[in-house]
Motif scaffolding. Sequence first.
Motif, PDB file in Angstrom:
ATOM      1  N   TYR A  69       0.843  -1.189   0.000  1.00 52.33           N
ATOM      2  CA  TYR A  69       0.000   0.000   0.000  1.00 52.33           C
ATOM      3  C   TYR A  69       0.885   1.249   0.000  1.00 52.33           C
ATOM      4  N   GLY A  70       0.257   2.422  -0.117  1.00 54.90           N
ATOM      5  CA  GLY A  70       1.014   3.659  -0.089  1.00 54.90           C
ATOM      6  C   GLY A  70       1.506   3.966   1.313  1.00 54.90           C
ATOM      7  N   MET A  71       2.463   4.933   1.417  1.00 54.17           N
ATOM      8  CA  MET A  71       3.067   5.223   2.712  1.00 54.17           C
ATOM      9  C   MET A  71       2.072   5.805   3.705  1.00 54.17           C
ATOM     10  N   ALA A  72       1.243   6.762   3.251  1.00 52.36           N
ATOM     11  CA  ALA A  72       0.332   7.449   4.169  1.00 52.36           C
ATOM     12  C   ALA A  72      -1.131   7.130   3.838  1.00 52.36           C
ATOM     13  N   GLU A  73      -1.331   6.014   3.140  1.00 53.71           N
ATOM     14  CA  GLU A  73      -2.678   5.652   2.692  1.00 53.71           C
ATOM     15  C   GLU A  73      -3.439   4.975   3.835  1.00 53.71           C
ATOM     16  N   ILE A  74      -4.646   5.455   4.159  1.00 57.70           N
ATOM     17  CA  ILE A  74      -5.437   4.820   5.220  1.00 57.70           C
ATOM     18  C   ILE A  74      -6.278   3.722   4.586  1.00 57.70           C
ATOM     19  N   VAL A  75      -6.011   2.486   4.987  1.00 59.73           N
ATOM     20  CA  VAL A  75      -6.613   1.358   4.273  1.00 59.73           C
ATOM     21  C   VAL A  75      -7.449   0.455   5.172  1.00 59.73           C
ATOM     22  N   GLY A  76      -7.572   0.738   6.448  1.00 61.45           N
ATOM     23  CA  GLY A  76      -8.331  -0.166   7.301  1.00 61.45           C
ATOM     24  C   GLY A  76      -8.659   0.486   8.623  1.00 61.45           C
ATOM     25  N   GLY A  77      -9.099  -0.327   9.598  1.00 62.04           N
ATOM     26  CA  GLY A  77      -9.440   0.178  10.921  1.00 62.04           C
ATOM     27  C   GLY A  77      -8.180   0.426  11.732  1.00 62.04           C
ATOM     28  N   VAL A  78      -8.388   0.900  12.973  1.00 60.17           N
ATOM     29  CA  VAL A  78      -7.267   1.189  13.857  1.00 60.17           C
ATOM     30  C   VAL A  78      -6.738  -0.113  14.451  1.00 60.17           C
ATOM     31  N   TRP A  79      -5.420  -0.320  14.360  1.00 64.73           N
ATOM     32  CA  TRP A  79      -4.758  -1.477  14.963  1.00 64.73           C
ATOM     33  C   TRP A  79      -5.452  -2.799  14.665  1.00 64.73           C
TER      34      TRP A  79
END
Lengths: 320, 272
Positions: free
Chosen positions: B31-41
């Motif tokens: 994935y990308g470096m700063a890409e948000i792709v899911g939930g927290v932890w």
Amino acid sequence: MLRHPVLILVAQRIALGILLLLAVSALIFAGTQLLPGDVAQAILGQSATPTALANLRAQLGLDDPAYIRYFNWLWGILHGDLGTALTNGQDIATSLGKRFGNTIFLAFWAAIIAVPTAIILGLVAARYAGRWPDKLISGITLATISLPEFVVGYIAMYFLAVKWRLFPSVSMVFDGMSVGERLHAIALPILVLVLVVLAHMMRMTRAAILNVMQSAYIETAELKGLRPANIIVRHAFPNAIAPVVNVVMLNLAYLVVGVVVVEVVFVYPGMGQYLVDHVAKRDVPVVQACGLIFAAVYIGLNILADVISILANPRLRHPK
Amino acid sequence: MTRIPFSALLGIAATALFFLSAIFADLIAPYGMAEIVGGVWEPMSAKHWLGTDAIGRDLLSRIIFGGRTTIYVATMATILSFTLGSVLGFTAATIGGWVDQLLSRGVDLLMAIPSLILALVVLSVMPVTLTMLILVMGILDSTRVFRLSRAVAVDIAVMDFVEAARLRGEGTRWIIFREILPNALSPLVAELGLRFIFAVLFISTLSFLGLGVQPPLADWGGIVKENKEGLVYGVAAALVPAITIAVLAISVNLVADWVLNRTTSLKGGRGG
């Protein structure tokens, strides 16, 4: 009495240390004042108005030439005045007092545990040089040298505090705690600091002992049929004291650095955390004061190391 | 050619792997470096091999990109400290006199303060950029390279072939680069690995303290900082970058140990 060579050597060493400390204070001052970055601009940010900048410059005394500011600063410090913090306007000496005590408390207990452990492990490693206890100790020390302090800290916190719940994960201390309660609260930071300085001290103890073990008088002791443990403790160790003391002191000085990181990891209200907080806030007077105190402790311990190794040298004890 | 011991091979392989993944981070990171792709932890899964971080970014991708930053900064700082330290060290040893005195006392002064403390003092007024971090780390660390290269060069500078070069009328630059440097190379190479590890640990520590690489750019120390709150809830995300730092440091150490042993046995020992 003053003509005694040991006293002269010690006095020279202390005078040199004071000179060094003076130079270091100039370096710390220069590091924050003479660099191209403008302190007032750095504090207020790019969007500051010219009036605000001018006011802050006047408040900081930035309009005076640098050397005058340096001597004013130094004069203040010699009189116990560390200046006021920019961020909250409080007197730095007052805020530092208790934190300094906390830091010393932490470093003191770490040293009390680390030094004897390191020396004993070093003696064991030297006794079994090349065999499994030596290799095991070497392996573990290689691992701890390769780990930064904060990594050791979080690994310890994860297992000992969170998984097994033996110690608190955050080292809260407040007034009115007994020494026992305090020690329980800072058990993890102590453990981490001990691990961090243990490896180096132990390796050097081992090396110093093995060095002495090659002398002829050790061979004599072996041929007399003395037990190996006895030879190491009675015959080799006394002659290895000077290098060992030096390494011990260097590592105590290194605790100064370790303490900064470990205090941040365990949120311990000491001087290291105070320094790091105020570097982020670009609070220059606080950074200068903390930097100078850390440097002074570091230099002081180095002088102490030299003085002790001068005193430990029997050749200097009796003037010719 | 002597056989390379297993530990050194392991170290070389692991170090090479780290450098390759740093260079080709764009290609291998899922994935990308700063890409948000899911939930927290999120825990480890087939989709996110190492789970996700404190704001739902893929941890494996963060670590791969973080490795690029950490290794880049550490490599540049090491190159700077070696160039600066060895050139000044050789110069001090070759010229001697007041130049040597001035440089040596300056280095003594810099080494009288722990590097971390001095770095914090400087970073409190300077803008924290990658270039600034490399400069600060490189200059502070060059003091150690200076001491080593000066010590090595002092021994070489009195040898007959250097004397011969002087009598031939060669300039200082020739003597430093053509006479001393080739003969001082092997102890310096052994030191290179140790300085690199030191730089990795140093930049990680600075970033962990929040005074090194600035978010959203990833680096290993910074990833530990971003995920440290999770530890209290039993989320081990902060330990993953911590372990990568340790593995890199140990691998380089294994290689450096081997190089050190080789060069000492070749040179007949430099100190015990």
